[in-house]
Design a protein around this motif. Structure first.
Motif, short mmCIF file in Angstrom:
data_model
loop_
_atom_site.label_atom_id
_atom_site.label_comp_id
_atom_site.label_asym_id
_atom_site.label_seq_id
_atom_site.Cartn_x
_atom_site.Cartn_y
_atom_site.Cartn_z
N PRO A 5 0.83 -1.21 0.00
CA PRO A 5 0.00 0.00 0.00
C PRO A 5 0.86 1.26 0.00
CG PRO A 5 -0.78 -1.58 1.64
CD PRO A 5 0.53 -2.08 1.15
N GLU A 6 0.37 2.30 -0.64
CA GLU A 6 1.12 3.55 -0.73
C GLU A 6 1.04 4.37 0.53
OE1 GLU A 6 1.08 5.67 -4.68
OE2 GLU A 6 -0.75 4.49 -4.89
N TYR A 7 0.07 4.10 1.40
CA TYR A 7 -0.08 4.92 2.59
C TYR A 7 -0.74 4.12 3.71
CZ TYR A 7 -4.48 5.62 -0.03
OH TYR A 7 -5.62 5.45 -0.78
N THR A 8 -0.57 4.61 4.92
CA THR A 8 -1.09 3.96 6.12
C THR A 8 -2.56 4.30 6.31
OG1 THR A 8 1.10 4.29 7.08
CG2 THR A 8 -0.66 3.61 8.58
N LEU A 9 -3.32 3.33 6.81
CA LEU A 9 -4.75 3.56 7.03
C LEU A 9 -5.14 3.34 8.48
CD1 LEU A 9 -6.61 1.91 4.00
CD2 LEU A 9 -6.18 4.34 4.40
N GLY A 10 -6.21 4.02 8.87
CA GLY A 10 -6.87 3.74 10.13
C GLY A 10 -6.04 3.99 11.37
N SER A 11 -6.25 3.16 12.39
CA SER A 11 -5.63 3.39 13.69
C SER A 11 -4.11 3.23 13.65
CB SER A 11 -6.23 2.43 14.73
OG SER A 11 -6.06 1.09 14.33
N ALA A 12 -3.59 2.57 12.60
CA ALA A 12 -2.13 2.44 12.48
C ALA A 12 -1.47 3.80 12.30
CB ALA A 12 -1.79 1.53 11.30
N GLN A 13 -2.27 4.80 11.93
CA GLN A 13 -1.73 6.14 11.69
C GLN A 13 -1.84 7.04 12.93
OE1 GLN A 13 -3.81 8.76 8.79
NE2 GLN A 13 -1.99 8.55 7.51
N TRP A 14 -2.51 6.57 13.97
CA TRP A 14 -2.72 7.38 15.16
C TRP A 14 -1.40 7.59 15.91
CZ3 TRP A 14 -7.75 4.87 17.56
CH2 TRP A 14 -8.81 5.04 16.66
N THR A 15 -1.18 8.80 16.38
CA THR A 15 0.09 9.15 17.04
C THR A 15 -0.07 9.63 18.47
OG1 THR A 15 0.00 11.42 16.23
CG2 THR A 15 1.08 9.79 14.81
N GLY A 16 -1.30 9.71 18.95
CA GLY A 16 -1.50 10.13 20.33
C GLY A 16 -1.06 11.55 20.62
N GLY A 17 -1.14 12.41 19.62
CA GLY A 17 -0.78 13.80 19.84
C GLY A 17 0.70 14.08 19.78
N ALA A 18 1.49 13.12 19.25
CA ALA A 18 2.95 13.28 19.21
C ALA A 18 3.38 14.43 18.30
CB ALA A 18 3.60 11.98 18.74
N GLU A 60 -2.87 3.42 21.52
CA GLU A 60 -2.76 4.66 20.77
C GLU A 60 -4.14 5.33 20.64
OE1 GLU A 60 -0.27 6.31 19.94
OE2 GLU A 60 1.33 4.86 20.25
N PHE A 61 -4.10 6.62 20.43
CA PHE A 61 -5.34 7.36 20.23
C PHE A 61 -5.11 8.46 19.20
CE2 PHE A 61 -3.07 9.24 23.81
CZ PHE A 61 -3.08 10.59 23.52
N SER A 62 -6.24 8.93 18.64
CA SER A 62 -6.21 10.05 17.70
C SER A 62 -6.81 11.26 18.40
CB SER A 62 -7.01 9.70 16.44
OG SER A 62 -7.07 10.81 15.56
N VAL A 63 -6.31 12.43 18.08
CA VAL A 63 -6.81 13.62 18.75
C VAL A 63 -6.81 14.80 17.79
CG1 VAL A 63 -4.53 14.30 19.61
CG2 VAL A 63 -6.58 15.00 20.86
N ILE A 145 -14.25 2.61 11.24
CA ILE A 145 -14.10 2.53 9.79
C ILE A 145 -12.62 2.48 9.47
CG2 ILE A 145 -14.66 3.59 7.56
CD1 ILE A 145 -17.13 2.79 9.13
N HIS A 146 -12.18 1.42 8.80
CA HIS A 146 -10.75 1.28 8.53
C HIS A 146 -10.35 2.13 7.33
CE1 HIS A 146 -6.79 -0.35 8.89
NE2 HIS A 146 -6.80 -0.79 7.64
N GLY A 147 -10.13 3.40 7.61
CA GLY A 147 -9.69 4.33 6.59
C GLY A 147 -9.04 5.51 7.27
N SER A 148 -8.45 6.38 6.48
CA SER A 148 -7.84 7.60 7.01
C SER A 148 -8.40 8.80 6.26
CB SER A 148 -6.32 7.56 6.86
OG SER A 148 -5.76 6.54 7.66
N SER A 149 -8.33 9.97 6.88
CA SER A 149 -8.83 11.15 6.19
C SER A 149 -7.99 11.43 4.96
CB SER A 149 -8.82 12.36 7.12
OG SER A 149 -7.51 12.87 7.28
N ALA A 150 -8.65 11.95 3.93
CA ALA A 150 -7.93 12.29 2.70
C ALA A 150 -6.84 13.31 2.98
CB ALA A 150 -8.91 12.82 1.65
N GLU A 151 -7.04 14.15 3.97
CA GLU A 151 -6.02 15.13 4.34
C GLU A 151 -4.77 14.43 4.87
OE1 GLU A 151 -6.11 19.19 6.85
OE2 GLU A 151 -6.61 17.40 8.02
N GLU A 152 -4.95 13.47 5.79
CA GLU A 152 -3.81 12.75 6.35
C GLU A 152 -3.08 11.95 5.29
OE1 GLU A 152 -5.43 11.91 10.87
OE2 GLU A 152 -6.12 10.64 9.23
N VAL A 153 -3.84 11.30 4.41
CA VAL A 153 -3.23 10.51 3.34
C VAL A 153 -2.43 11.41 2.39
CG1 VAL A 153 -3.72 9.10 1.31
CG2 VAL A 153 -4.91 8.65 3.46
N SER A 154 -3.00 12.57 2.08
CA SER A 154 -2.32 13.50 1.17
C SER A 154 -1.00 13.97 1.77
CB SER A 154 -3.22 14.71 0.89
OG SER A 154 -4.40 14.31 0.25
#
Length: 413
Positions: A5-18, A60-63, A145-154
């Motif tokens: 895959p060209e980019y990371t999806l879903g919770s694998a992309q969460w950084t916990g506010g890092a 991990e969490f997204s914020v 939903i196993h996806g990421s925002s188009a903004e994050e992917v971009s």
């Protein structure tokens, strides 16, 4: 061999506010909020909702600005998220807390309504609370939903700011255009944010951003909203720098030429004022699989349904601008193409489902909607932007719709 895959999806992309620095006020806010959440109460509530099934909580969490998100995995493999509402960083008026809860309430009701009444992909809600509770904050349990925002992917793929990666712009924006048309087809009798009284009775209530309304006509909205917006933005100054009163004067002139039009008395369509790459989840092929963060969906007059996406390199010049730089021309072309996609999506919907033509390509450049962008950009709270609109609005008052169209170089069919 499977393609990587060209980019990371879903919770694998969460950084916990890092992404926030150690001394950043957002990071401290996140840390305090995180420490006050009761994980045991959260897991107990999730388990209770599924008849006692065991579950676990992601580390991990997204914020974001308002929301803190964790993933819940049940013993049978089903996954949810819990989205908790963080308090405002600054509270400029006594009603800030209640306003924040009304925003959450309207978003939940909007999600329920759109999921039940449109084909737009909306995550299913399983439970929510508007008030303080054992978890530690207002919350929503909904499907993961196993996806990421188009903004994050971009940002991950291109790393060049706000652009959609070069392989996907037309595919992505045509999908967005179809959703814009789907929203506009929903009709309400008044102007306002969506709320409900009982299980199935959805109706327009107060506007989330100003806590004013609902409004019965466009005239009523245009005469009241600018001052309410100013008061909410600038510590109860209801005519900051004189822009609201100038806008009302110009808009009243525009509306006086359209008195015969019934559209200003409703019905009114839906529009997401915050629509953009940040609130669409996409899969590995850049297909939109969910629309999220819906607290800016409102019922508005037909002209105002023509909103360009936010944070999408589609910002245009003021309508009296004479020296247009090359990068602005590029943004203008992106905007023109999006307007065309919407016009084509509207035609396709009429062919497939019938109904009325609400949106048009040229509608994105009517005097009514261009003038209202003064109120949209008013919310940036930048004095230089407000001064520019104070010059641009009188200029517009002297023009007709065709002259504004010609200024923006729109090629009509």
């Amino acid at each position: 061999m499977a393609q990587t895959p060209e980019y990371t999806l879903g919770s694998a992309q969460w950084t916990g506010g890092a992404a926030y620095g150690e001394n950043d006020e957002y990071r401290n806010r996140i840390a305090n909020f995180h420490s006050n959440i009761s994980e045991s109460a959260l897991l107990s509530r999730a388990s209770q909702l599924r008849e006692g099934m065991q579950c676990s909580l992601s580390t991990e969490f997204s914020v974001g600005t308002f929301n803190y998100v964790r993933k819940i995995t049940f013993a049978d493999g089903i996954q949810w998220i819990v989205r908790l509402r963080m308090p405002d960083i600054e509270r400029k008026k006594d009603t800030a807390a209640s306003d924040n809860l009304y925003r959450l309430q309207s978003e939940i009701h909007t999600m329920e309504f759109l999921r039940a009444n449109t084909d737009i992909p909306i995550p299913k809600i399983h439970d929510y609370s508007f008030a303080q509770n054992d978890l530690g904050a207002p919350y929503i349990f909904m499907d993961y939903i196993h996806g990421s925002s188009a903004e994050e992917v971009s940002q991950e793929m291109a790393r060049i700011g706000e652009d959609i990666p070069e392989k996907y712009p037309e595919k992505f924006w045509r999908q967005v255009a179809a959703i814009v048309v789907e929203l506009a087809a929903v009709r309400f009798p008044m102007i306002g944010s969506i709320t409900k009284q009982d299980q199935d009775n959805f109706f327009p209530g107060k506007l989330v951003v100003t806590q004013s309304g609902p409004y019965s006509t466009a005239e009523e909205f245009y005469n009241d909203y600018p001052n309410e917006l100013s008061s909410s933005l600038f510590a109860h100054d209801n005519d900051y720098m004189g822009l609201p009163s100038l806008f009302r004067k110009v808009m009243n002139g525009i509306l006086s030429e359209k008195k015969a039009s019934l559209e200003h008395s409703g019905p009114f369509g839906l529009v997401n004022l915050d629509i953009g790459p940040h609130n669409f989840l996409v899969d590995h092929d850049f297909n939109i699989i969910a629309m999220i963060d819906l607290d800016s969906v409102v019922a508005y007059p037909n002209a105002l349904l023509h909103q360009f996406p936010m944070f999408s390199e589609m910002e245009d010049v003021f309508p009296d601008e004479s020296n247009i730089k090359p990068y602005v021309k590029a943004r203008r072309e992106r905007a023109r193409r999006f307007a065309e996609f919407v016009g084509e999506a509207q035609t396709k919907r009429l062919q497939e489902k019938g109904g009325e033509r609400v949106l048009t390509t040229e509608g994105y450049y009517s005097r009514e909607v261009v003038a209202f962008r003064a109120m949209t950009q008013f919310q940036t709270k930048q004095d230089w932007v407000i001064e520019k609109w104070k010059q641009a609005l009188p200029f517009m008052a002297e023009k007709d719709d065709n002259e504004i169209l010609q200024f923006y170089r729109l090629e009509l069919p």
